[in-house]
Design an enzyme around this catalytic site. Structure first.
Site, mmCIF file in Angstrom:
data_model
loop_
_atom_site.group_PDB
_atom_site.id
_atom_site.type_symbol
_atom_site.label_atom_id
_atom_site.label_comp_id
_atom_site.label_asym_id
_atom_site.label_seq_id
_atom_site.Cartn_x
_atom_site.Cartn_y
_atom_site.Cartn_z
ATOM 1 N N HIS A 383 0.838 -1.202 0.000
ATOM 2 C CA HIS A 383 0.000 0.000 0.000
ATOM 3 C C HIS A 383 0.871 1.249 0.000
ATOM 4 O O HIS A 383 0.674 2.161 -0.818
ATOM 5 C CB HIS A 383 -0.919 0.002 1.227
ATOM 6 C CG HIS A 383 -1.676 1.280 1.427
ATOM 7 N ND1 HIS A 383 -3.009 1.417 1.109
ATOM 8 C CD2 HIS A 383 -1.286 2.502 1.904
ATOM 9 C CE1 HIS A 383 -3.406 2.655 1.361
ATOM 10 N NE2 HIS A 383 -2.373 3.336 1.857
ATOM 11 N N GLU A 384 1.821 1.323 0.928
ATOM 12 C CA GLU A 384 2.655 2.526 1.017
ATOM 13 C C GLU A 384 3.494 2.707 -0.245
ATOM 14 O O GLU A 384 3.625 3.819 -0.767
ATOM 15 C CB GLU A 384 3.548 2.453 2.258
ATOM 16 C CG GLU A 384 2.796 2.444 3.580
ATOM 17 C CD GLU A 384 1.836 3.613 3.749
ATOM 18 O OE1 GLU A 384 2.095 4.692 3.168
ATOM 19 O OE2 GLU A 384 0.825 3.454 4.446
ATOM 20 N N HIS A 387 1.822 4.424 -3.196
ATOM 21 C CA HIS A 387 1.741 5.894 -3.185
ATOM 22 C C HIS A 387 2.855 6.491 -4.047
ATOM 23 O O HIS A 387 2.648 7.494 -4.742
ATOM 24 C CB HIS A 387 1.855 6.426 -1.760
ATOM 25 C CG HIS A 387 0.595 6.344 -0.970
ATOM 26 N ND1 HIS A 387 -0.581 6.931 -1.376
ATOM 27 C CD2 HIS A 387 0.320 5.739 0.218
ATOM 28 C CE1 HIS A 387 -1.523 6.694 -0.471
ATOM 29 N NE2 HIS A 387 -1.006 5.966 0.507
ATOM 30 N N GLU A 412 -5.251 6.739 -2.000
ATOM 31 C CA GLU A 412 -5.393 5.677 -1.000
ATOM 32 C C GLU A 412 -6.046 4.435 -1.614
ATOM 33 O O GLU A 412 -5.675 3.300 -1.304
ATOM 34 C CB GLU A 412 -6.229 6.180 0.181
ATOM 35 C CG GLU A 412 -5.626 7.350 0.934
ATOM 36 C CD GLU A 412 -4.295 7.037 1.584
ATOM 37 O OE1 GLU A 412 -4.018 5.847 1.859
ATOM 38 O OE2 GLU A 412 -3.521 7.990 1.810
#
Length: 577
Positions: A383-384, A387, A412
C-alpha cells in the site's frame, strides 16, 4: 437564507491540512478539464515527420486551449509501450505556473488520445521580479511549517489563487524529520505570505513472506534469487558501481529507526538473509528486527520489479539510484525505515519529485502484547509503496498531482487495490481485508471488506457526499477497482505468472496494465470521473477497446456510469454495452 456549498463540492479543487503550529491551510488547485479521444485525433504538426513530442504537445495545447505558445512551457515527457506522454505548464514572462498544468497523450500513430488541463485566465498577475529574497522566503516557510529548509534548489513559479489572481512565489522544500513532515512551500515573492503547500507524505536468498501472502501467520519462506533481472539488471544488491552484502541496493535501502547505517547484513556469505522471526517476543528483540528489515527490503524490491514490468520504468519517473541511461532522474531509491519511532499504529510514504528518494516509514502497532510490526504485513508495505507509483506517474514526476481531497482519496484507493492484486493466488475474487495482522482483527483497518457484494460493501460513488477524509474516500475507489478486477478476471481468466509475465490477455494482466497505463493519461488532480475515463482510454490504447463494456459495467454497478457527476450516481453504460 443562502445555502452553503456542501463540503464535497470542493473535493476536486481543494484540500485542508493542519500544519506547523496548528495552522490550517486550504490548498487550491484550479479545476481540471479532461477529454479522451478514442482512436485519436490529429494535432497541428501531424503532417510534419520531424516534429518532437515537445513541439507537438505545445502546438496541440495552443490550438485546443486557444492560448499563445509563449504562455506554455514544457515540463517532461516519456514514451511507454502504447502511448507517449508530455507534461506542460502555463507560463508568464518565461516563469512556469505551479498549479496550472496540462498533459497530452499520443498513441504511436502520433494521434492525440487524451488531454487534461488546469490552465487559467488570470484576473491579475504580479510582477515577475521578486521583491523578497529566497533567504527571506525560506525563513518564512520554516516558521510557518515548523521545519528546516532541506537545501533542495529553490524555484520561482507563479501560483493561481482561487480569487482569480496569480502571484509570484518562491518554492522551497521544508522538512521536519522528528515529526515526519515534508512540504513544498509556496511563499509569495512580494509579500512573504505562505500561499500554499504540497504535502509529499501520504500517510539473493531471503526468509520473507512471499509477495502473495498478506500476513506472517501464513508462513515465512526462504526464497532464492527472487529478483527479476529484466527489471533489476544487476540484482537487488548492486547499483552498477557498488555492490553490497546488506539490505541496500539500487532500488531500496531498508534500515531500522532513523539511521540509514542500521541495515541488516547477510546472515551468511553468499547474500543469505535468513532470520527467523519470533512472534512471542517484542519486535525489536533478537532476530526480529533483522526479519523486519529483510521482509521490507524484499517486498519493496518486488513491487519495483512488478511495476517496472508494467510500465513504471526509469523514464516514467520510478525510484532507482542508477537509471542505466534509460531516462528519468536517478539517485532516488526508496528509503525504508522499519520500526520508525516517528509514529505508532500507522505507516506513510513520502513522494518528492523525480530525482529525490521516496521515503517509507513503517511503524510498530501497540494494540497487542507484544506489539506487532507493520513491516511484517505485506499489504501495508505494498500500500505505502504504491503511493510512490501513483504520485510519480500522475502529472509527470512532480509529486504534486494527487493533492486535492478527491485525488488524494483515489491515491489511498489505488494503494489498497495494488496490495490486493499482489495477493490473489487463483481466479477467485474473494472479499479482501486490509491490515488484519497489525491489529489482530480479521475485519482489518477499513470500514468494509472490498467485495462484489453490495450487502458486504455498499459503497458507491454517491457515498462520497457523506465522507470527508481521504482514506474513507479511497475505500470507494478501491472497491470500484475490486469490482473492475473481478469483472475482467471473470471475462478473461487469470494468469498465475502475471507478476513476472505482463503479456497475454488474462484478466489480472489486463487490470494491472490499465491500472498503470491510466496514471499518466489522467490529468493532474483527477476526479473519479476523469480517472474512470482514463481507464477506458487506456483500454482503447492497449487493447483496441476490447474490454470497454466489461469496465463500464463494473464502474456503473457502483454508480460511476456515463452520467455520474458531482457525486450523484449513474448506472448508465454506453450504447452497445
Amino acid at each position: 437564507m443562502a445555502v452553503p456549498y456542501p463540503a464535497h463540492s470542493k473535493f476536486s479543487t481543494h484540500r485542508s491540512r493542519i500544519v506547523g503550529r496548528d495552522v490550517e491551510i486550504e490548498t487550491y488547485h484550479p479545476a481540471t478539464t479532461y477529454e479522451t479521444f478514442g482512436e485519436g485525433i490529429d494535432h497541428p504538426l501531424s503532417k510534419r515527420a520531424d516534429s518532437t513530442i515537445k513541439d507537438s504537445a505545445i502546438a496541440f495545447a495552443e490550438s485546443h486551449l486557444k492560448v499563445d505558445a509563449k504562455g506554455i512551457s514544457f515540463k517532461s515527457a516519456f514514451s511507454g509501450e502504447v502511448t507517449k506522454h508530455a507534461f506542460l505548464r502555463q507560463s508568464h514572462d518565461g516563469i512556469p505556473f505551479a498549479n496550472a498544468v496540462a498533459n497530452v497523450a499520443f498513441n504511436h500513430d502520433d494521434k492525440v488520445v487524451a488531454f487534461g488541463s488546469s490552465f487559467v485566465t488570470p484576473k491579475s498577475i504580479t510582477a515577475s521580479t521578486p521583491s523578497i529574497t529566497v533567504g527571506a522566503a525560506i525563513t518564512a516557510a520554516e516558521q510557518s511549517l515548523s521545519g528546516k529548509f532541506n537545501s533542495h534548489p529553490a524555484t520561482l513559479e507563479y501560483f493561481a489563487k482561487q480569487d482569480g489572481s496569480v502571484v509570484l512565489t518562491h518554492v522551497v522544500q521544508i522538512q521536519n524529520e522528528e515529526h515526519g513532515t515534508f512540504f513544498e512551500a509556496f511563499i509569495d515573492a512580494h509579500s512573504g505570505e505562505l500561499v500554499s503547500i504540497t504535502d509529499f507524505v501520504a500517510k539473493a536468498s531471503y526468509r520473507v513472506l512471499p509477495l502473495q501472502k498478506e500476513i506472517l501467520t501464513q508462513g515465512f519462506e526462504t526464497l532464492t534469487d527472487p529478483q527479476d533481472l529484466s527489471a533489476s539488471p544487476n540484482g537487488w544488491h548492486n547499483t552498477g558501481t557498488t555492490s553490497t552484502t546488506t539490505t541496500a541496493g539500487n532500488n531500496v535501502i531498508s534500515f531500522a529507526g532513523s539511521s540509514q547505517g542500521a541495515v541488516s547484513s547477510q546472515s551468511s556469505t553468499g547474500l543469505n538473509f535468513v532470520f527467523t522471526q519470533n512472534a512471542a517476543v517484542a519486535p525489536n528483540s533478537g532476530a526480529n528486527i533483522d526479519a523486519a528489515r529483510v521482509n521490507a527490503f524484499y517486498v519493496v524490491n518486488s513491487v519495483h520489479d512488478l511495476t517496472y514490468k508494467y510500465g513504471f520504468t526509469e523514464s516514467a519517473f520510478n525510484f532507482q539510484t542508477n537509471n542505466f541511461g534509460l531516462g528519468g532522474a536517478q539517485n532516488d531509491r526508496v528509503t525504508v525505515s522499519v520500526q520508525s519511532t516517528a509514529g505508532i499504529d500507522n505507516a506513510d510514504f513520502t513522494t518528492p519529485p523525480d530525482g529525490q528518494s521516496g521515503s517509507m516509514r513503517m511503524y510498530l502497532w501497540d494494540l497487542t502484547s507484544p506489539r506487532r510490526d507493520g513491516a511484517l504485513e505485506n499489504d501495508i508495505i505494498v500500500h505505502e509503496n504504491t503511493h510512490g507509483v501513483t504520485n510519480r506517474m500522475t502529472g509527470g514526476g512532480t509529486g504534486r498531482c494527487l493533492q486535492t481531497t478527491e485525488a488524494g482519496g483515489m491515491g489511498e484507493g489505488w494503494s489498497d487495490a495494488l496490495a490486493e492484486w499482489t495477493e490473489h493466488t487463483s481466479s477467485a475474487t474473494p472479499d479482501f481485508v486490509l491490515g488484519q495482522y497489525v491489529i489482530n482483527d480479521p475485519t482489518g483497518i477499513r470500514t468494509h471488506p472490498y467485495s462484489t457484494s453490495t450487502s458486504v460493501n455498499p459503497l458507491r460513488y454517491s457515498s462520497i457526499k457523506a465522507l470527508n477524509e481521504v482514506h474513507n474516500i479511497g475505500e470507494v475507489w478501491a472497491n470500484m477497482l475490486h469490482n473492475v478486477y473481478a469483472a475482467l478476471v471473470t471475462a478473461r481468466g487469470w494468469s498465475a505468472t502475471a507478476r513476472t509475465d505482463p503479456t497475454g490477455t488474462a484478466g489480472n494482466v489486463v487490470f494491472l496494465h490499465l491500472f498503470i497505463d491510466a496514471l499518466p493519461l489522467q490529468p493532474c488532480n483527477p476526479t473519479f470521473v476523469a480517472a474512470r475515463d482514463a481507464w477506458i482510454q487506456a483500454d482503447i490504447n492497449r487493447y483496441a477497446g476490447a474490454n470497454k463494456c466489461t469496465i463500464w459495467k463494473a464502474f456503473a454497478s457502483r454508480g460511476l456510469g456515463v452520467g455520474a457527476a458531482g457525486f450523484s450516481d449513474s448506472s448508465t453504460v454506453p450504447a452497445g454495452c
